[in-house]
Design a protein around this motif. Sequence first.
Motif, short mmCIF file in Angstrom:
data_model
loop_
_atom_site.label_atom_id
_atom_site.label_comp_id
_atom_site.label_asym_id
_atom_site.label_seq_id
_atom_site.Cartn_x
_atom_site.Cartn_y
_atom_site.Cartn_z
N LEU A 79 0.86 -1.18 0.00
CA LEU A 79 0.00 0.00 0.00
C LEU A 79 0.89 1.23 0.00
CD1 LEU A 79 -2.78 1.43 0.28
CD2 LEU A 79 -2.52 1.19 2.77
N LEU A 80 0.68 2.10 -0.97
CA LEU A 80 1.49 3.31 -1.10
C LEU A 80 0.59 4.53 -0.90
CD1 LEU A 80 4.17 4.73 -1.87
CD2 LEU A 80 3.47 4.55 -4.27
N LEU A 81 0.97 5.40 0.04
CA LEU A 81 0.23 6.61 0.33
C LEU A 81 1.01 7.80 -0.23
CD1 LEU A 81 -0.97 4.52 2.34
CD2 LEU A 81 -1.24 6.39 3.98
N LEU A 82 0.38 8.54 -1.12
CA LEU A 82 1.02 9.70 -1.75
C LEU A 82 0.32 10.97 -1.30
CD1 LEU A 82 1.32 8.31 -5.42
CD2 LEU A 82 3.05 8.22 -3.61
N ASP A 83 1.06 11.85 -0.64
CA ASP A 83 0.49 13.10 -0.12
C ASP A 83 0.82 14.25 -1.07
OD1 ASP A 83 -0.55 15.16 1.37
OD2 ASP A 83 0.43 14.60 3.24
N GLU A 84 -0.16 14.64 -1.87
CA GLU A 84 -0.05 15.72 -2.85
C GLU A 84 1.18 15.55 -3.75
OE1 GLU A 84 -0.92 19.70 -1.73
OE2 GLU A 84 -2.09 19.11 0.02
N PRO A 85 1.27 14.44 -4.47
CA PRO A 85 2.45 14.20 -5.31
C PRO A 85 2.62 15.19 -6.46
CG PRO A 85 0.72 12.62 -5.82
CD PRO A 85 0.28 13.36 -4.58
N ALA A 86 1.53 15.85 -6.90
CA ALA A 86 1.62 16.79 -8.03
C ALA A 86 1.80 18.23 -7.57
CB ALA A 86 0.38 16.67 -8.91
N ALA A 87 1.91 18.46 -6.27
CA ALA A 87 2.05 19.83 -5.77
C ALA A 87 3.28 20.50 -6.35
CB ALA A 87 2.11 19.82 -4.25
N GLY A 88 3.11 21.66 -6.94
CA GLY A 88 4.22 22.41 -7.48
C GLY A 88 4.69 21.99 -8.85
N MET A 89 4.05 20.99 -9.44
CA MET A 89 4.46 20.51 -10.76
C MET A 89 3.78 21.32 -11.87
SD MET A 89 4.61 16.36 -10.57
CE MET A 89 5.88 15.49 -9.63
N ASN A 90 4.49 21.44 -12.98
CA ASN A 90 3.89 22.07 -14.15
C ASN A 90 3.05 21.02 -14.89
OD1 ASN A 90 5.58 20.59 -16.00
ND2 ASN A 90 7.24 22.03 -15.56
N PRO A 91 2.23 21.44 -15.88
CA PRO A 91 1.36 20.47 -16.57
C PRO A 91 2.09 19.29 -17.19
CG PRO A 91 0.65 22.71 -17.04
CD PRO A 91 1.94 22.83 -16.30
N THR A 92 3.28 19.52 -17.73
CA THR A 92 4.04 18.42 -18.33
C THR A 92 4.47 17.42 -17.27
OG1 THR A 92 4.88 19.86 -20.10
CG2 THR A 92 6.09 17.82 -19.68
N GLU A 93 4.96 17.92 -16.13
CA GLU A 93 5.39 17.04 -15.04
C GLU A 93 4.19 16.28 -14.46
OE1 GLU A 93 9.22 19.50 -13.22
OE2 GLU A 93 7.19 20.05 -12.64
N THR A 94 3.04 16.94 -14.40
CA THR A 94 1.84 16.28 -13.88
C THR A 94 1.40 15.14 -14.79
OG1 THR A 94 1.08 18.31 -12.79
CG2 THR A 94 -0.57 16.61 -13.19
N ALA A 95 1.47 15.37 -16.10
CA ALA A 95 1.12 14.32 -17.06
C ALA A 95 2.06 13.12 -16.92
CB ALA A 95 1.16 14.87 -18.48
N GLU A 96 3.36 13.40 -16.73
CA GLU A 96 4.33 12.32 -16.52
C GLU A 96 4.04 11.57 -15.23
OE1 GLU A 96 8.12 14.19 -16.56
OE2 GLU A 96 8.16 14.49 -18.74
N LEU A 97 3.62 12.32 -14.19
CA LEU A 97 3.29 11.69 -12.91
C LEU A 97 2.10 10.75 -13.05
CD1 LEU A 97 3.73 11.47 -9.83
CD2 LEU A 97 2.15 13.40 -9.57
N MET A 98 1.10 11.14 -13.83
CA MET A 98 -0.06 10.27 -14.05
C MET A 98 0.37 8.95 -14.67
SD MET A 98 -3.33 12.59 -15.17
CE MET A 98 -2.56 13.77 -16.26
N ASP A 99 1.26 9.03 -15.65
CA ASP A 99 1.77 7.80 -16.28
C ASP A 99 2.56 6.97 -15.27
OD1 ASP A 99 0.64 8.50 -18.70
OD2 ASP A 99 2.46 9.44 -19.47
N THR A 100 3.33 7.66 -14.45
CA THR A 100 4.16 6.97 -13.45
C THR A 100 3.30 6.22 -12.44
OG1 THR A 100 5.94 8.61 -13.65
CG2 THR A 100 5.89 7.29 -11.64
N ILE A 101 2.25 6.86 -11.95
CA ILE A 101 1.38 6.21 -10.95
C ILE A 101 0.70 4.98 -11.56
CG2 ILE A 101 -0.71 6.50 -9.57
CD1 ILE A 101 0.13 9.42 -9.12
N SER A 102 0.24 5.10 -12.79
CA SER A 102 -0.39 3.96 -13.45
C SER A 102 0.61 2.82 -13.64
CB SER A 102 -0.96 4.39 -14.81
OG SER A 102 -1.98 5.35 -14.65
#
Length: 281
Positions: A201-224
């Motif tokens: 079980l992995l708990l992520l506390d605001e992982p996209a905080a401070g990221m730009n749209p490109t970094e957020t899109a990469e984060l979505m792929d990473t989490i999946s």
Amino acid sequence: MSTENVLKVENITMQFGGVIAVDNMNLEINKGEIVSLIGPNGAGKTTAFNVITGVYAPSNGAIYYKGNKIVQNHPQGKMKKLYRGENPAMYESHRVLAPTPDKITCLGIARTFQNIRLFKELSVLDNVKVAFNQGMSYSVLKSIFRTPSYWKEEAEIDRKARELLAVFHMEDKADSLAQNLPYGQQRKLEIARALATNPKLLLLDEPAAGMNPTETAELMDTISTIRKNFNISILLIEHDMSLVMSICERLIVIDYGQIIAKGTPYEIANNEKVIGAYLGA
């Protein structure tokens, strides 16, 4: 999606003096799910994470991990009257279970933090290798005398750490200092370090905080990718609704410490209570 329960939060309350930060919370996370805990700022989301991971011992309630009770507490003193409800006898044999965060991690629950907490003076590789310490089997003497078994295990940890960095496309940053990474990569490094503890079980506390749209899109792929490759459940706190709506199967909405809604992204987006909580209606 599996119906095997990984996490169950039962009647959890967290009170600080006269302030009830989490109020009688009940939620469940199943194997392989990506679930988000959302709500306005100050709603009690991070406090709930802190209770689950052993940072705080709750004022009342219990937490189960893979069917086993890992946290339990009952109110004391004046608070006992407030929470004893219809079953006062249950408080007579008071048993507290309050494992520390390191013990929670050893059980298989890992987390990241709202404010990045890396070892900034260490290299990227060493930040990940630190998380493997709990699984090391060599003794202190073997590490002092640098025995063959010591070097063998260190080599294996080095290999695993580099494999984790490759998942995040950061293998070329292995020798860089953590403090020199761009913000988005520091976020990824913190997730990689959490994964090095081999959680279920992995708990992520605001992982996209401070990221730009490109970094957020990469984060979505990473989490999946994490969910698919590591076969784990993910519970996240996030204010970026585009990310939440895109990757989560279920949403749990909290306001003033209380859960006000549960459901699919579509159901939550059209829930009047949720809309009111966010817009102040």
